[in-house]
Write a protein that holds these residues in place. Structure first.
Motif, PDB file in Angstrom:
ATOM      1  N   PRO A   1      14.658 -36.638 -40.035  1.00 23.32           N
ATOM      2  CA  PRO A   1      15.698 -37.544 -39.492  1.00 23.32           C
ATOM      3  C   PRO A   1      16.251 -38.624 -40.195  1.00 23.32           C
ATOM      4  O   PRO A   1      17.049 -39.406 -39.953  1.00 23.32           O
TER       5      PRO A   1
ATOM      6  N   GLU B   1      20.000 -32.169 -42.119  1.00 21.29           N
ATOM      7  CA  GLU B   1      19.467 -33.360 -41.264  1.00 21.29           C
ATOM      8  C   GLU B   1      18.632 -32.890 -40.165  1.00 21.29           C
ATOM      9  O   GLU B   1      19.206 -31.895 -39.517  1.00 21.29           O
TER      10      GLU B   1
ATOM     11  N   ASP C   1      16.340 -30.721 -38.138  1.00 18.20           N
ATOM     12  CA  ASP C   1      15.940 -29.289 -37.929  1.00 18.20           C
ATOM     13  C   ASP C   1      17.176 -28.418 -38.079  1.00 18.20           C
ATOM     14  O   ASP C   1      17.970 -28.712 -37.452  1.00 18.20           O
TER      15      ASP C   1
ATOM     16  N   LEU D   1      18.771 -26.816 -34.776  1.00 18.10           N
ATOM     17  CA  LEU D   1      19.219 -27.842 -33.578  1.00 18.10           C
ATOM     18  C   LEU D   1      20.587 -28.316 -34.006  1.00 18.10           C
ATOM     19  O   LEU D   1      20.436 -29.036 -35.060  1.00 18.10           O
ATOM     20  N   PHE D   2      21.587 -27.643 -33.437  1.00 17.93           N
ATOM     21  CA  PHE D   2      22.967 -28.333 -33.590  1.00 17.93           C
ATOM     22  C   PHE D   2      23.263 -28.459 -35.109  1.00 17.93           C
ATOM     23  O   PHE D   2      23.446 -29.610 -35.606  1.00 17.93           O
TER      24      PHE D   2
ATOM     25  N   SER E   1      15.864 -35.164 -34.823  1.00 20.22           N
ATOM     26  CA  SER E   1      15.988 -36.343 -34.455  1.00 20.22           C
ATOM     27  C   SER E   1      15.668 -36.986 -33.078  1.00 20.22           C
ATOM     28  O   SER E   1      15.198 -37.900 -33.097  1.00 20.22           O
TER      29      SER E   1
ATOM     30  N   LYS F   1      25.156 -36.972 -29.826  1.00 24.31           N
ATOM     31  CA  LYS F   1      26.406 -37.144 -30.224  1.00 24.31           C
ATOM     32  C   LYS F   1      27.038 -38.118 -29.248  1.00 24.31           C
ATOM     33  O   LYS F   1      28.213 -38.149 -28.704  1.00 24.31           O
TER      34      LYS F   1
ATOM     35  N   GLY G   1      18.051 -43.092 -36.704  1.00 23.91           N
ATOM     36  CA  GLY G   1      16.354 -43.264 -36.573  1.00 23.91           C
ATOM     37  C   GLY G   1      15.720 -42.893 -37.643  1.00 23.91           C
ATOM     38  O   GLY G   1      15.854 -41.751 -38.364  1.00 23.91           O
TER      39      GLY G   1
ATOM     40  N   TYR H   1      27.802 -41.845 -36.065  1.00 22.72           N
ATOM     41  CA  TYR H   1      27.643 -40.483 -35.476  1.00 22.72           C
ATOM     42  C   TYR H   1      26.388 -40.087 -35.068  1.00 22.72           C
ATOM     43  O   TYR H   1      25.837 -39.367 -34.327  1.00 22.72           O
TER      44      TYR H   1
ATOM     45  N   THR I   1      21.604 -41.320 -30.734  1.00 24.72           N
ATOM     46  CA  THR I   1      21.251 -40.515 -29.709  1.00 24.72           C
ATOM     47  C   THR I   1      20.735 -41.574 -28.410  1.00 24.72           C
ATOM     48  O   THR I   1      20.263 -42.589 -28.849  1.00 24.72           O
TER      49      THR I   1
HETATM   50  C1  SAM Z   1      24.902 -32.055 -35.559  1.00 29.97           C
HETATM   51  S1  SAM Z   1      23.493 -32.835 -34.681  1.00 29.97           S
HETATM   52  C2  SAM Z   1      22.288 -32.646 -35.625  1.00 29.97           C
HETATM   53  C3  SAM Z   1      21.113 -32.444 -35.066  1.00 29.97           C
HETATM   54  C4  SAM Z   1      19.619 -32.513 -35.956  1.00 29.97           C
HETATM   55  N1  SAM Z   1      19.893 -31.031 -36.628  1.00 29.97           N
HETATM   56  C5  SAM Z   1      18.310 -32.476 -35.464  1.00 29.97           C
HETATM   57  O1  SAM Z   1      17.523 -31.862 -35.596  1.00 29.97           O
HETATM   58  O2  SAM Z   1      18.131 -33.638 -35.025  1.00 29.97           O
HETATM   59  C6  SAM Z   1      24.023 -34.563 -34.887  1.00 29.97           C
HETATM   60  C7  SAM Z   1      23.339 -35.388 -33.793  1.00 29.97           C
HETATM   61  O3  SAM Z   1      22.104 -35.484 -33.890  1.00 29.97           O
HETATM   62  C8  SAM Z   1      21.594 -36.812 -33.513  1.00 29.97           C
HETATM   63  N2  SAM Z   1      20.956 -37.447 -34.673  1.00 29.97           N
HETATM   64  C9  SAM Z   1      20.811 -36.711 -35.727  1.00 29.97           C
HETATM   65  N3  SAM Z   1      20.128 -37.614 -36.689  1.00 29.97           N
HETATM   66  C10 SAM Z   1      19.688 -38.612 -35.931  1.00 29.97           C
HETATM   67  C11 SAM Z   1      18.847 -39.710 -36.299  1.00 29.97           C
HETATM   68  N4  SAM Z   1      18.406 -40.108 -37.483  1.00 29.97           N
HETATM   69  N5  SAM Z   1      18.942 -40.820 -35.204  1.00 29.97           N
HETATM   70  C12 SAM Z   1      19.391 -40.619 -34.044  1.00 29.97           C
HETATM   71  N6  SAM Z   1      20.073 -39.419 -33.754  1.00 29.97           N
HETATM   72  C13 SAM Z   1      20.342 -38.659 -34.518  1.00 29.97           C
HETATM   73  C14 SAM Z   1      22.723 -37.613 -33.013  1.00 29.97           C
HETATM   74  O4  SAM Z   1      22.773 -37.447 -31.402  1.00 29.97           O
HETATM   75  C15 SAM Z   1      23.814 -36.704 -33.762  1.00 29.97           C
HETATM   76  O5  SAM Z   1      25.158 -36.858 -33.036  1.00 29.97           O
END
Ligand code: SAM
Length: 260
Positions: free
Chosen positions: A16, A103, A105, A108-109, A136, A181, A208, A229, A232
């Protein structure tokens, strides 16, 4: 003439934000692989995933920045992504192993999932290995103390950009809700949480575990602020049954003391 061995493609989760939340496996691959690909949203833009890993990458490693524009216009996106998949396929066919860093996992998205799909069409012979990363939402749970699920609780993970009815249903139906998001729709989310009585058990995490992280229960403070962006909102449900167990065990202790 000996045939060139096709390289292996790694979808590498880098966690993350904190470089030391990288797994040992990801670290081993990143320090030995000849080519690292990282996604950026526009040419020359910095990449969050790259910043997480860059301190581990040896000088000699080739770095390929690939642009994945942030847009909902699928028709214009797909040719760009396909071109990226072709570039990766060419590296692999030249015999180079390639790691695509993503970034959190990769399952996951993630951008990696789109690349994988296009690569499968472009070069079905390529072997792909996915290396899990700390997602995240796991980091957000650790940072806020809001459990992702306990006992028989059920958890929903949804993009907060869904339409309002869907968000409302999720917040009514599920015990723990991870709203990803969320940055652009925070005011709407805050209003819903208040209306449904869930505001007091929600927390916001932005970037985070990175040096720029924000972790707060005071969502209102960020209502009108521009958030990154990578933000969460985690909505928890306190466990009535744990409270029940506590009461039971306290009662037993009191009864024991009274009996002695
Ligand atoms: C395209 S997704 C990527 C998710 C990523 N693959 C994961 O495993 O967390 C992007 C979303 O993940 C969340 N996100 C990713 N990194 C984050 C972080 N370091 N802190 C908080 N939310 C995070 C946010 O909700 C963001 O809009």
């Amino acid at each position: 003439m000996s045939e060139v061995k096709i390289g292996r493609f790694y979808g590498l989760g880098v966690g993350p934000g904190a470089p030391d939340l990288l797994t040992l496996r990801a670290h081993r691959i990143l320090t030995t692989i000849p080519v690292v690909v990282y996604p950026a949203c526009k040419p020359g833009a910095s990449s969050y995933a790259w910043r997480i890993v860059r301190e581990h990458i040896p000088e000699a490693t080739r770095r390929l920045a690939q642009v994945f524009p942030m847009s909902r216009d699928w028709a214009s996106l797909i040719p760009v992504w396909r071109e990226n998949a072709r570039e990766i396929a060419a590296e692999l066919r030249a015999g180079n192993d390639v790691a695509f860093v993503t970034e959190g996992d990769p399952m996951l998205f993630s951008t990696f999932l789109h690349v994988w799909e296009l690569l499968r069409a472009e070069a079905p012979e390529v072997e792909v290995e996915v290396v899990p990363g700390v997602s995240s939402m796991c980091a957000a749970a650790a940072l806020t103390g809001i459990a992702l699920g306990q006992g028989d609780q059920r958890i929903a993970v949804i993009p907060a950009t869904w339409h309002e009815d869907a968000l409302r249903d999720a917040l009514v139906e599920w015990d723990v809700v991870v709203l990803m998001k969320v940055a652009r729709v925070l005011p709407r989310v805050i209003d819903l949480l208040k209306e449904l009585g869930r505001y007091d058990h929600a927390a916001l995490v932005s970037r985070g575990s990175s040096e720029q992280q924000i972790v707060t229960r005071d969502l209102e403070k960020f209502r009108d602020r521009r958030l990154n962006y990578l933000t969460t909102v985690l909505v928890g449900r306190p466990l009535a049954f744990v409270e029940g167990l506590l009461v039971e065990s306290l009662q037993a202790t009191i009864e024991e003391e009274e009996a002695s």
